[in-house]
Scaffold this motif. Sequence first.
Motif, PDB file in Angstrom:
ATOM      1  N   LYS A  45       2.998 -18.379 -19.688  1.00 33.46           N
ATOM      2  CA  LYS A  45       3.212 -16.479 -19.905  1.00 33.46           C
ATOM      3  C   LYS A  45       2.668 -17.090 -21.661  1.00 33.46           C
ATOM      4  O   LYS A  45       1.266 -16.051 -22.112  1.00 33.46           O
ATOM      5  N   GLU A  46       2.188 -17.834 -22.361  1.00 41.54           N
ATOM      6  CA  GLU A  46       1.969 -18.324 -23.428  1.00 41.54           C
ATOM      7  C   GLU A  46       0.157 -18.286 -23.066  1.00 41.54           C
ATOM      8  O   GLU A  46      -0.229 -17.329 -24.489  1.00 41.54           O
ATOM      9  N   THR A  47      -0.600 -18.933 -21.864  1.00 38.65           N
ATOM     10  CA  THR A  47      -1.966 -18.818 -22.143  1.00 38.65           C
ATOM     11  C   THR A  47      -2.083 -16.965 -21.475  1.00 38.65           C
ATOM     12  O   THR A  47      -3.232 -16.623 -22.152  1.00 38.65           O
ATOM     13  N   ALA A  48      -1.517 -16.408 -21.477  1.00 39.32           N
ATOM     14  CA  ALA A  48      -1.511 -14.362 -21.257  1.00 39.32           C
ATOM     15  C   ALA A  48      -1.476 -14.114 -22.345  1.00 39.32           C
ATOM     16  O   ALA A  48      -1.995 -13.754 -22.560  1.00 39.32           O
ATOM     17  N   ILE A  49      -0.624 -15.247 -23.180  1.00 42.26           N
ATOM     18  CA  ILE A  49      -0.459 -13.667 -24.654  1.00 42.26           C
ATOM     19  C   ILE A  49      -1.675 -13.769 -25.214  1.00 42.26           C
ATOM     20  O   ILE A  49      -2.709 -13.179 -26.439  1.00 42.26           O
ATOM     21  N   LEU A  50      -2.210 -15.536 -25.710  1.00 43.11           N
ATOM     22  CA  LEU A  50      -3.115 -15.739 -26.052  1.00 43.11           C
ATOM     23  C   LEU A  50      -4.629 -15.292 -25.575  1.00 43.11           C
ATOM     24  O   LEU A  50      -5.468 -14.274 -26.403  1.00 43.11           O
ATOM     25  N   SER A  51      -4.435 -15.033 -24.345  1.00 41.09           N
ATOM     26  CA  SER A  51      -5.832 -14.250 -23.715  1.00 41.09           C
ATOM     27  C   SER A  51      -5.908 -12.730 -23.866  1.00 41.09           C
ATOM     28  O   SER A  51      -7.096 -11.951 -23.495  1.00 41.09           O
ATOM     29  N   ILE A  52      -4.798 -12.108 -24.191  1.00 42.58           N
ATOM     30  CA  ILE A  52      -4.421 -10.355 -24.398  1.00 42.58           C
ATOM     31  C   ILE A  52      -4.551 -10.787 -25.887  1.00 42.58           C
ATOM     32  O   ILE A  52      -5.384  -9.789 -26.262  1.00 42.58           O
ATOM     33  N   ALA A  53      -4.332 -11.736 -26.368  1.00 41.88           N
ATOM     34  CA  ALA A  53      -5.014 -11.274 -28.022  1.00 41.88           C
ATOM     35  C   ALA A  53      -6.151 -11.432 -27.959  1.00 41.88           C
ATOM     36  O   ALA A  53      -7.530 -10.089 -28.640  1.00 41.88           O
ATOM     37  N   LYS A  54      -7.009 -12.515 -27.545  1.00 43.82           N
ATOM     38  CA  LYS A  54      -8.429 -12.087 -27.156  1.00 43.82           C
ATOM     39  C   LYS A  54      -8.774 -10.577 -26.828  1.00 43.82           C
ATOM     40  O   LYS A  54     -10.590 -10.807 -27.256  1.00 43.82           O
ATOM     41  N   ALA A  55      -8.366 -10.690 -25.354  1.00 46.38           N
ATOM     42  CA  ALA A  55      -9.071  -9.103 -24.874  1.00 46.38           C
ATOM     43  C   ALA A  55      -9.241  -8.005 -26.419  1.00 46.38           C
ATOM     44  O   ALA A  55      -9.513  -6.997 -25.548  1.00 46.38           O
ATOM     45  N   LYS A  56      -7.892  -7.947 -27.129  1.00 48.20           N
ATOM     46  CA  LYS A  56      -7.345  -6.555 -27.493  1.00 48.20           C
ATOM     47  C   LYS A  56      -8.734  -7.135 -28.285  1.00 48.20           C
ATOM     48  O   LYS A  56      -8.934  -6.117 -29.568  1.00 48.20           O
ATOM     49  N   LYS A  57      -9.047  -7.960 -29.503  1.00 44.85           N
ATOM     50  CA  LYS A  57     -10.308  -8.226 -30.390  1.00 44.85           C
ATOM     51  C   LYS A  57     -11.569  -7.384 -29.841  1.00 44.85           C
ATOM     52  O   LYS A  57     -12.090  -7.037 -30.468  1.00 44.85           O
ATOM     53  N   VAL A  58     -11.910  -8.011 -28.737  1.00 42.02           N
ATOM     54  CA  VAL A  58     -13.161  -7.762 -27.630  1.00 42.02           C
ATOM     55  C   VAL A  58     -12.749  -6.223 -28.076  1.00 42.02           C
ATOM     56  O   VAL A  58     -14.167  -5.256 -27.884  1.00 42.02           O
ATOM     57  N   MET A  59     -11.453  -5.544 -27.446  1.00 39.36           N
ATOM     58  CA  MET A  59     -11.780  -4.317 -27.083  1.00 39.36           C
ATOM     59  C   MET A  59     -12.244  -3.445 -28.593  1.00 39.36           C
ATOM     60  O   MET A  59     -12.748  -2.525 -29.112  1.00 39.36           O
ATOM     61  N   GLN A  60     -10.397  -3.982 -29.609  1.00 38.22           N
ATOM     62  CA  GLN A  60     -10.646  -3.952 -30.859  1.00 38.22           C
ATOM     63  C   GLN A  60     -12.868  -3.437 -31.417  1.00 38.22           C
ATOM     64  O   GLN A  60     -13.147  -2.441 -32.476  1.00 38.22           O
ATOM     65  N   GLU A  61     -12.779  -5.211 -31.813  1.00 38.12           N
ATOM     66  CA  GLU A  61     -14.432  -4.912 -32.528  1.00 38.12           C
ATOM     67  C   GLU A  61     -15.923  -3.979 -31.112  1.00 38.12           C
ATOM     68  O   GLU A  61     -16.494  -3.563 -32.071  1.00 38.12           O
ATOM     69  N   THR A  62     -15.656  -4.298 -30.667  1.00 44.31           N
ATOM     70  CA  THR A  62     -16.372  -2.866 -29.724  1.00 44.31           C
ATOM     71  C   THR A  62     -15.826  -1.883 -29.742  1.00 44.31           C
ATOM     72  O   THR A  62     -17.269  -1.084 -29.624  1.00 44.31           O
ATOM     73  N   GLY A  63     -14.661  -1.233 -29.857  1.00 39.31           N
ATOM     74  CA  GLY A  63     -14.162  -0.237 -29.909  1.00 39.31           C
ATOM     75  C   GLY A  63     -15.230   0.768 -31.074  1.00 39.31           C
ATOM     76  O   GLY A  63     -15.725   1.681 -31.133  1.00 39.31           O
ATOM     77  N   LYS A  64     -15.191  -0.181 -32.368  1.00 39.19           N
ATOM     78  CA  LYS A  64     -15.911   0.796 -33.461  1.00 39.19           C
ATOM     79  C   LYS A  64     -17.025   0.665 -33.174  1.00 39.19           C
ATOM     80  O   LYS A  64     -17.822   1.360 -34.010  1.00 39.19           O
ATOM     81  N   LEU A  65     -17.829  -0.446 -32.362  1.00 42.50           N
ATOM     82  CA  LEU A  65     -19.288  -0.025 -32.340  1.00 42.50           C
ATOM     83  C   LEU A  65     -19.510   1.171 -31.690  1.00 42.50           C
ATOM     84  O   LEU A  65     -20.591   1.624 -31.381  1.00 42.50           O
ATOM     85  N   ILE A  66     -18.654   1.764 -30.635  1.00 40.46           N
ATOM     86  CA  ILE A  66     -18.473   2.817 -29.867  1.00 40.46           C
ATOM     87  C   ILE A  66     -18.919   3.857 -30.893  1.00 40.46           C
ATOM     88  O   ILE A  66     -19.426   5.095 -30.428  1.00 40.46           O
ATOM     89  N   LYS A  68     -22.006   4.111 -32.711  1.00 40.50           N
ATOM     90  CA  LYS A  68     -23.146   4.966 -31.521  1.00 40.50           C
ATOM     91  C   LYS A  68     -22.302   6.708 -31.230  1.00 40.50           C
ATOM     92  O   LYS A  68     -23.496   7.105 -31.406  1.00 40.50           O
ATOM     93  N   LEU A  69     -21.095   6.342 -30.921  1.00 49.28           N
ATOM     94  CA  LEU A  69     -21.387   8.149 -30.743  1.00 49.28           C
ATOM     95  C   LEU A  69     -20.866   9.273 -31.915  1.00 49.28           C
ATOM     96  O   LEU A  69     -21.119  10.286 -31.936  1.00 49.28           O
ATOM     97  N   ARG A  70     -20.963   8.825 -32.978  1.00 46.07           N
ATOM     98  CA  ARG A  70     -21.324   9.309 -34.106  1.00 46.07           C
ATOM     99  C   ARG A  70     -22.434   9.827 -34.639  1.00 46.07           C
ATOM    100  O   ARG A  70     -22.946  10.758 -35.318  1.00 46.07           O
ATOM    101  N   LYS A  71     -23.659   8.658 -34.129  1.00 42.42           N
ATOM    102  CA  LYS A  71     -24.712   9.834 -34.626  1.00 42.42           C
ATOM    103  C   LYS A  71     -25.548  10.431 -33.491  1.00 42.42           C
ATOM    104  O   LYS A  71     -25.162  10.905 -32.108  1.00 42.42           O
TER     105      LYS A  71
END
Length: 146
Positions: free
Chosen positions: A119-140, A143-146
């Motif tokens: 559970k602890e590893t999953a929670i840490l990994s989920i936080a990392k995945a969320k960070k990837v999604m958040q930062e990637t989402g901003k870039l997307i 790009k879509l506004r252009k």
Amino acid sequence: MKGKDSSWDECCFNSHAITISADGQKAKSLVETAKARVDFIKKTVIDGANARFVFEAYYTSAVEMLHALTILEGFKVENHICLGFYIRDILKNEELFLAFDRCRFNRNSVVYYGKAIDKETAILSIAKAKKVMQETGKLIEEKLRK
């Protein structure tokens, strides 16, 4: 013959990342799917029995967001290793690359080697995945506004 990749340039050279026409509609569809999966899975309370499944769902959504970004940039990326090199070598974001790569390693342990993650590893990994999604989402969004 395709070789083992250790950089974005090698991914391109080995045809693990190829140039395509940018496709805003496909990117939007991938983002919608990723967000819908997260909306569904975030209602789940993580415990020892479901930790790996919840993590896998977040990781899959992060991968979809990365594919959406690379599609907007005109690339079709064949594997998750090259998605990581895109983060590191093109986006020049070592911290995000390390977060994604740790998630990729944990996901491969679950999917290919049958290893449960606690559970602890999953929670840490989920936080990392969320960070990837958040930062990637901003870039997307940019790009879509252009």
